[in-house]
Scaffold this motif. Sequence first.
Motif, PDB file in Angstrom:
ATOM      1  N   TYR A  41       0.826  -1.205   0.000  1.00 20.70           N
ATOM      2  CA  TYR A  41       0.000   0.000   0.000  1.00 20.70           C
ATOM      3  C   TYR A  41       0.865   1.260   0.000  1.00 20.70           C
ATOM      4  O   TYR A  41       0.530   2.270  -0.631  1.00 20.70           O
ATOM      5  N   LEU A  42       1.980   1.206   0.696  1.00 23.47           N
ATOM      6  CA  LEU A  42       2.907   2.337   0.701  1.00 23.47           C
ATOM      7  C   LEU A  42       3.407   2.630  -0.712  1.00 23.47           C
ATOM      8  O   LEU A  42       3.432   3.791  -1.150  1.00 23.47           O
ATOM      9  N   ALA A  43       3.782   1.584  -1.443  1.00 25.12           N
ATOM     10  CA  ALA A  43       4.263   1.771  -2.813  1.00 25.12           C
ATOM     11  C   ALA A  43       3.171   2.367  -3.708  1.00 25.12           C
ATOM     12  O   ALA A  43       3.432   3.255  -4.532  1.00 25.12           O
ATOM     13  N   VAL A  44       1.933   1.895  -3.527  1.00 26.46           N
ATOM     14  CA  VAL A  44       0.810   2.414  -4.311  1.00 26.46           C
ATOM     15  C   VAL A  44       0.583   3.896  -3.995  1.00 26.46           C
ATOM     16  O   VAL A  44       0.405   4.726  -4.903  1.00 26.46           O
ATOM     17  N   ARG A  58      -7.251  14.152 -13.796  1.00 27.62           N
ATOM     18  CA  ARG A  58      -8.067  15.248 -14.308  1.00 27.62           C
ATOM     19  C   ARG A  58      -8.308  16.292 -13.223  1.00 27.62           C
ATOM     20  O   ARG A  58      -8.237  17.495 -13.467  1.00 27.62           O
ATOM     21  N   ASP A  59      -8.609  15.820 -12.010  1.00 26.56           N
ATOM     22  CA  ASP A  59      -8.836  16.716 -10.881  1.00 26.56           C
ATOM     23  C   ASP A  59      -7.885  16.285  -9.760  1.00 26.56           C
ATOM     24  O   ASP A  59      -8.177  15.364  -8.999  1.00 26.56           O
ATOM     25  N   ARG A  60      -6.746  16.926  -9.682  1.00 24.00           N
ATOM     26  CA  ARG A  60      -5.721  16.530  -8.718  1.00 24.00           C
ATOM     27  C   ARG A  60      -6.224  16.629  -7.280  1.00 24.00           C
ATOM     28  O   ARG A  60      -5.937  15.774  -6.450  1.00 24.00           O
ATOM     29  N   HIS A  61      -6.984  17.669  -6.987  1.00 18.78           N
ATOM     30  CA  HIS A  61      -7.495  17.859  -5.631  1.00 18.78           C
ATOM     31  C   HIS A  61      -8.437  16.723  -5.242  1.00 18.78           C
ATOM     32  O   HIS A  61      -8.332  16.156  -4.142  1.00 18.78           O
ATOM     33  N   ALA A  62      -9.362  16.383  -6.134  1.00 19.30           N
ATOM     34  CA  ALA A  62     -10.318  15.315  -5.837  1.00 19.30           C
ATOM     35  C   ALA A  62      -9.617  13.967  -5.705  1.00 19.30           C
ATOM     36  O   ALA A  62      -9.952  13.166  -4.821  1.00 19.30           O
ATOM     37  N   ALA A  63      -8.635  13.712  -6.581  1.00 22.99           N
ATOM     38  CA  ALA A  63      -7.911  12.440  -6.514  1.00 22.99           C
ATOM     39  C   ALA A  63      -7.146  12.318  -5.198  1.00 22.99           C
ATOM     40  O   ALA A  63      -7.130  11.255  -4.566  1.00 22.99           O
ATOM     41  N   HIS A 144     -10.821   5.357 -12.828  1.00 22.80           N
ATOM     42  CA  HIS A 144     -10.310   4.383 -13.794  1.00 22.80           C
ATOM     43  C   HIS A 144      -8.805   4.566 -14.027  1.00 22.80           C
ATOM     44  O   HIS A 144      -8.095   3.577 -14.269  1.00 22.80           O
ATOM     45  N   ARG A 145      -8.310   5.792 -13.951  1.00 21.83           N
ATOM     46  CA  ARG A 145      -6.857   6.010 -14.082  1.00 21.83           C
ATOM     47  C   ARG A 145      -6.113   5.343 -12.924  1.00 21.83           C
ATOM     48  O   ARG A 145      -5.099   4.662 -13.133  1.00 21.83           O
ATOM     49  N   ILE A 146      -6.620   5.524 -11.717  1.00 24.12           N
ATOM     50  CA  ILE A 146      -6.011   4.868 -10.569  1.00 24.12           C
ATOM     51  C   ILE A 146      -6.154   3.351 -10.697  1.00 24.12           C
ATOM     52  O   ILE A 146      -5.231   2.597 -10.392  1.00 24.12           O
ATOM     53  N   GLY A 147      -7.304   2.907 -11.177  1.00 21.43           N
ATOM     54  CA  GLY A 147      -7.539   1.473 -11.333  1.00 21.43           C
ATOM     55  C   GLY A 147      -6.560   0.823 -12.288  1.00 21.43           C
ATOM     56  O   GLY A 147      -6.055  -0.281 -12.022  1.00 21.43           O
TER      57      GLY A 147
END
Length: 230
Positions: A41-44, A58-63, A144-147
Amino acid sequence: MTMTRAQPAVPAGIDGVLARMRGLDAALPPRDGVAVFNRVYLAVTEEIGHRAAAGGFRDRHAAADLDVRFAKRYLHAVDQASMGRLLPACWRPLFQLRGHPAVQPLQFALAGINAHIGHDLALALTETCRALDVEPRALEGDFHRIGSMLVAMEERIREELMPGPDLLDVADPLTHLVGSWTLEAARNAAWASFRALWAMRELPDLVEELTDRVDASVGMVGRCLLTPLG
């Protein structure tokens, strides 16, 4: 653990989350099951932090907000376990079997991912939508980008933690067991749960019932993933 119950305070940004995880990494024995998951999880989280800083969402704050709200649920489980308190069903198998000598590191890693994605992600998504006053579609692209990044990392985790070729005969049951679960399927289920929770957000009794049932189901999968293989 349901959305209608009090939740712990959000850590101070991604840097605060990383500091907690690094502290755990330094404090826990390397073979401890929670330590195995924590390293993954640390690496992720480090990768998500790098991508957010580089404008990869797309939205850095929301991510970043989602990442922190998501991580707090794992960190809260760590804190609850340290105080001997009852954990959500999804986390109990990992914390109960964390020192079992017949459970392989890969099993610990996948059981932690299963608990966190299968149960915590839908709740974190819902919290983020409420906090930012946005609809689910506002988070879908970055979800989906994180996924996609997580799926790539899952492949690396399996390669790094799977026993070597000299142990393949012994590891046949492990190959069968871990092959029955995929992060992609868990992530898709989490998004469906999130949409259902969001649609029912003004019906707290139904939200609590669905959350509890998802928690129990994910916990059952986690217990299967941690089957001691000898």
